[in-house]
Scaffold this motif. Structure first.
Motif, mmCIF file in Angstrom:
data_model
loop_
_atom_site.group_PDB
_atom_site.id
_atom_site.type_symbol
_atom_site.label_atom_id
_atom_site.label_comp_id
_atom_site.label_asym_id
_atom_site.label_seq_id
_atom_site.Cartn_x
_atom_site.Cartn_y
_atom_site.Cartn_z
ATOM 1 N N GLU A 124 -5.765 -17.295 8.058
ATOM 2 C CA GLU A 124 -6.489 -16.054 7.784
ATOM 3 C C GLU A 124 -7.293 -15.600 9.001
ATOM 4 O O GLU A 124 -7.400 -14.406 9.275
ATOM 5 C CB GLU A 124 -7.407 -16.226 6.567
ATOM 6 C CG GLU A 124 -6.647 -16.237 5.258
ATOM 7 C CD GLU A 124 -7.564 -16.140 4.050
ATOM 8 O OE1 GLU A 124 -8.722 -15.697 4.213
ATOM 9 O OE2 GLU A 124 -7.121 -16.499 2.951
ATOM 10 N N PRO A 140 -4.500 -4.175 6.451
ATOM 11 C CA PRO A 140 -4.324 -4.993 5.243
ATOM 12 C C PRO A 140 -5.387 -6.088 5.191
ATOM 13 O O PRO A 140 -5.891 -6.520 6.230
ATOM 14 C CB PRO A 140 -2.927 -5.594 5.424
ATOM 15 C CG PRO A 140 -2.737 -5.648 6.905
ATOM 16 C CD PRO A 140 -3.473 -4.465 7.466
ATOM 17 N N MET A 184 -4.008 -11.164 2.565
ATOM 18 C CA MET A 184 -2.649 -10.689 2.290
ATOM 19 C C MET A 184 -1.771 -10.839 3.534
ATOM 20 O O MET A 184 -0.616 -11.292 3.455
ATOM 21 C CB MET A 184 -2.677 -9.223 1.855
ATOM 22 C CG MET A 184 -1.294 -8.641 1.575
ATOM 23 S SD MET A 184 -1.366 -6.873 1.184
ATOM 24 C CE MET A 184 -2.166 -6.936 -0.419
ATOM 25 N N ALA A 237 -0.899 -14.396 3.942
ATOM 26 C CA ALA A 237 0.005 -14.832 2.871
ATOM 27 C C ALA A 237 1.447 -14.416 3.165
ATOM 28 O O ALA A 237 2.398 -15.153 2.862
ATOM 29 C CB ALA A 237 -0.449 -14.267 1.532
ATOM 30 N N HIS A 238 1.621 -13.223 3.763
ATOM 31 C CA HIS A 238 2.965 -12.776 4.111
ATOM 32 C C HIS A 238 3.613 -13.731 5.111
ATOM 33 O O HIS A 238 4.788 -14.110 4.963
ATOM 34 C CB HIS A 238 2.907 -11.368 4.721
ATOM 35 C CG HIS A 238 2.618 -10.302 3.725
ATOM 36 N ND1 HIS A 238 2.125 -9.064 4.076
ATOM 37 C CD2 HIS A 238 2.740 -10.278 2.366
ATOM 38 C CE1 HIS A 238 1.963 -8.322 2.991
ATOM 39 N NE2 HIS A 238 2.319 -9.037 1.948
#
Length: 205
Positions: free
Chosen positions: A134, A150, A154, A157-158
């Motif tokens: 992150e 974003p 997220m 996580a992608h």
């Protein structure tokens, strides 16, 4: 005959190492506590002095795996600095390197179905690794306008999902023997497409 016994009373770690070997051979659901005890050179009853059951043993393997994984992710991030893109890409490659070098730990962490809520240390280990990714994602996201930015969670996580997919399909087991490209190349090009889509790198980079 057991492949190795324990010495100087370090039965707990001997059982962990036995479980890692068995996971690599049979998967996280493919072995019993009795098999782990036999591999470690002790009786099945001895296992219960250190672990409540099979899931408890798997959780210990996963905890040790997350400690290694977190170290690798932090090292990869630092190696990429001061470039936000280099750090971000390096953390993805570290995921592949970990899965390849520590398959038993990897499977205990991501394929054993363990709930992170079962053990605070397990949850902390997972959170540490996630925080590195992150942080890398946040360094890139900050370069985007607020209305196109974003959430870092997220974003990370992608890439985590992309890394996991490459590992599962092409970096471990028989599917990897049929991969048309090296796993590292697949991940690198995938990340490149993702970053271009966000406008973080130019089309010709």
């Amino acid at each position: 005959m057991p492949r190795r016994g324990y010495h100087h009373g370090n039965l707990r770690q001997a059982l962990v190492e036995a479980a890692i070997r068995l996971i690599e051979e049979k998967g996280p659901q493919g072995f019993t506590l009795s098999e782990a005890a036999k591999d470690a050179g002790v009786t099945p009853a001895a296992v219960y002095r250190h672990f409540e059951g099979r899931e408890d043993l798997l959780a210990e393997v996963a905890k040790q795996g997350y400690a290694i994984f977190g170290d690798l992710m932090e090292h990869a991030y630092e190696q990429g600095q001061p470039s936000a893109i280099a750090s971000f890409e390096a953390t993805g490659r570290a995921y592949l390197a970990f899965a390849r070098k520590f398959p038993g730990h990897y499977q205990a962490m991501f394929e054993a179905g363990l709930s992170l809520a079962r053990d605070p240390d397990l949850a902390r280990g997972a959170a540490r690794a996630q925080a590195v990714l992150e942080k890398a994602a946040s360094g890139l996201a900050d370069r985007l306008p607020p209305d196109r930015r974003p959430p870092a969670a997220m974003f990370s996580a992608h890439v985590w999902a992309m890394s996991h997919g490459v590992v599962e399909l092409f970096a471990r087991g028989s599917p990897g023997t049929r991969a048309p490209f090296p796993p590292e190349e697949l991940l690198e090009t995938g990340i490149g497409i993702y970053l271009r889509g966000l406008g973080l790198i130019a089309p010709d980079e």
